[in-house]
Design a protein around this motif. Structure first.
Motif, short mmCIF file in Angstrom:
data_model
loop_
_atom_site.label_atom_id
_atom_site.label_comp_id
_atom_site.label_asym_id
_atom_site.label_seq_id
_atom_site.Cartn_x
_atom_site.Cartn_y
_atom_site.Cartn_z
N UNK A 265 -5.21 2.10 10.42
CA UNK A 265 -4.35 2.44 11.56
C UNK A 265 -3.12 1.53 11.58
N UNK A 266 -3.34 0.22 11.45
CA UNK A 266 -2.24 -0.74 11.49
C UNK A 266 -1.33 -0.57 10.27
N UNK A 267 -1.92 -0.39 9.09
CA UNK A 267 -1.14 -0.26 7.86
C UNK A 267 -0.28 0.98 7.88
N UNK A 268 -0.88 2.12 8.23
CA UNK A 268 -0.14 3.38 8.25
C UNK A 268 0.94 3.36 9.32
N UNK A 269 0.60 2.86 10.51
CA UNK A 269 1.57 2.82 11.61
C UNK A 269 2.75 1.90 11.26
N UNK A 270 2.43 0.73 10.70
CA UNK A 270 3.49 -0.21 10.31
C UNK A 270 4.41 0.43 9.28
N UNK A 271 3.81 1.08 8.29
CA UNK A 271 4.60 1.73 7.25
C UNK A 271 5.51 2.80 7.83
N UNK A 272 4.99 3.58 8.77
CA UNK A 272 5.78 4.67 9.36
C UNK A 272 6.94 4.12 10.20
N UNK A 273 6.66 3.09 11.00
CA UNK A 273 7.70 2.51 11.85
C UNK A 273 8.83 1.92 11.00
N UNK A 274 8.43 1.19 9.95
CA UNK A 274 9.44 0.62 9.04
C UNK A 274 10.23 1.74 8.36
N UNK A 275 9.52 2.77 7.91
CA UNK A 275 10.17 3.90 7.24
C UNK A 275 11.13 4.64 8.18
N UNK A 276 10.78 4.69 9.44
CA UNK A 276 11.58 5.43 10.42
C UNK A 276 12.85 4.67 10.83
N UNK A 277 12.72 3.36 11.06
CA UNK A 277 13.83 2.62 11.66
C UNK A 277 14.54 1.64 10.73
N UNK A 278 13.89 1.21 9.66
CA UNK A 278 14.48 0.17 8.80
C UNK A 278 14.84 0.70 7.41
#
Length: 337
Positions: A129-142
């Motif tokens: 959950x943490x790994x996938x969410x972190x990856x998605x947030x970074x992919x979306x905004x950074x």
């Protein structure tokens, strides 16, 4: 905090992210985008092999997941983090970040995932959950912003090469060639920068010069086995020797610099991002040069002269001169292969 990070295998160092992670990213790229392009090219060009086009297209579409899992493996991620990194890499690519986006999203997601791994009693849920969410947030905004910076820088290099083909051709060939021999990935750099056209052609010449140049100038020490290991594999095998005796870099580097203007001014050469940083490794640089310039006798002659014959002759002459002067001794370029 240092103790905790050490326990989790998180090393906040430039070597970890710009050498190790970038090198494993290149393996992910080769296993998806690059091999996919080769298969697709063969399918389009060779009669009876049309089915390879479909396989190649599929492989290319899975570039993001391949980068994610490759980086996770390279950073020694535990199983749940490694499998979740597939999603992080895919998100980095799909949300506008391209290869650079996949790299950034995967690295950050993996390191955060490693820190949370096995810290709770419901690890099987929390870690992915943490790994996938972190990856998605970074992919979306950074990731898209970083990708834009890389692409803009690549466009600047290509523009400068077109404006000053002689000088910039030499510079691009030298720097990309040195990157190929150094323990970083010239292939990943070329793809993240999106190098194509004239700049990619110069980069290919510089990278090919390093591989064929080292293979030829070290023939006395390594024989035919070493020639093929370096010439068609990687000149990175010479890194340990370069550290001990940097002067052995001169023949292949000068070869690339001398040949680059022929590829940017005399015979205008080009390539695509997937081939720009590959040199002669597996003939990928040459296959992609054909893809960019066309499958014809003219292109074949340019490749033969600038990627193979030229680097071999120039490097041989220079290395023999350095041997006669005593700057290179027997065994200085001996490798294990």
């Amino acid at each position: 905090m240092k103790t905790f990070l050490a326990k989790k295998g998180v090393s906040l160092s430039a070597h970890t992210y710009f050498v190790t992670a970038l090198s494993y990213m290149a393996l992910g790229l080769f296993s998806s985008l690059i091999v996919g392009l080769i298969l697709k090219t063969l399918g389009e060009r060779v009669e009876g092999l049309a089915f390879l086009t479909e396989i190649g297209t599929l492989a290319m579409s899975l570039m993001g997941p391949a980068i994610g899992v490759a980086i996770a493996y390279g950073l020694n991620a535990p199983p749940l983090v490694l499998f979740s990194a597939v999603i992080a890499g895919a998100a980095g690519s799909a949300l506008g970040g391209g290869p650079a986006g996949s790299f950034v999203a995967s690295v950050i997601a993996v390191e955060v995932g490693k820190m949370i791994s096995k810290e709770t009693k419901v690890d099987i849920i929390v870690t992915p959950f943490v790994t996938v969410t972190t990856g998605y947030v970074v992919a979306k905004f950074i990731s898209p912003k970083i990708s834009d910076v890389m692409v803009n820088f690549g466009e600047l290099i290509m523009w400068a090469t077109e404006q000053r083909p002689f000088v910039m051709g030499i510079l691009v060939a030298a720097l990309m060639g040195l990157a190929l021999t150094a323990p970083i990935s010239s292939a990943a750099i070329a793809i993240m920068l999106g190098l194509e056209g004239l700049a990619a052609g110069a980069a290919t010449i510089g990278c090919a010069a390093q591989m064929i140049g080292f293979a030829t100038s070290s023939f006395r020490d390594n024989g035919w086995g070493g020639w093929f290991a370096q010439g068609l594999g990687t000149s990175m095998l010479q890194v340990a020797n370069i550290v001990k005796k940097p002067i052995i870099l001169i023949p292949p580097t000068v070869a690339g610099m001398l040949l680059a203007p022929f590829g940017t001014v005399v015979w205008v050469t080009s390539n695509i991002p997937a081939g720009a940083g590959m040199g002669t490794s597996g003939f990928v640089g040459q296959i992609m040069t054909f893809e960019s310039m066309g499958f014809n006798t003219h292109t074949f002659m340019i490749i033969a002269l600038l990627h193979f014959i030229g680097p071999a002759l120039i490097s041989l002459v220079l290395s023999e001169l350095l041997r006669k002067k005593g700057y290179i001794q027997p065994g200085d370029m001996k490798i294990d292969y």
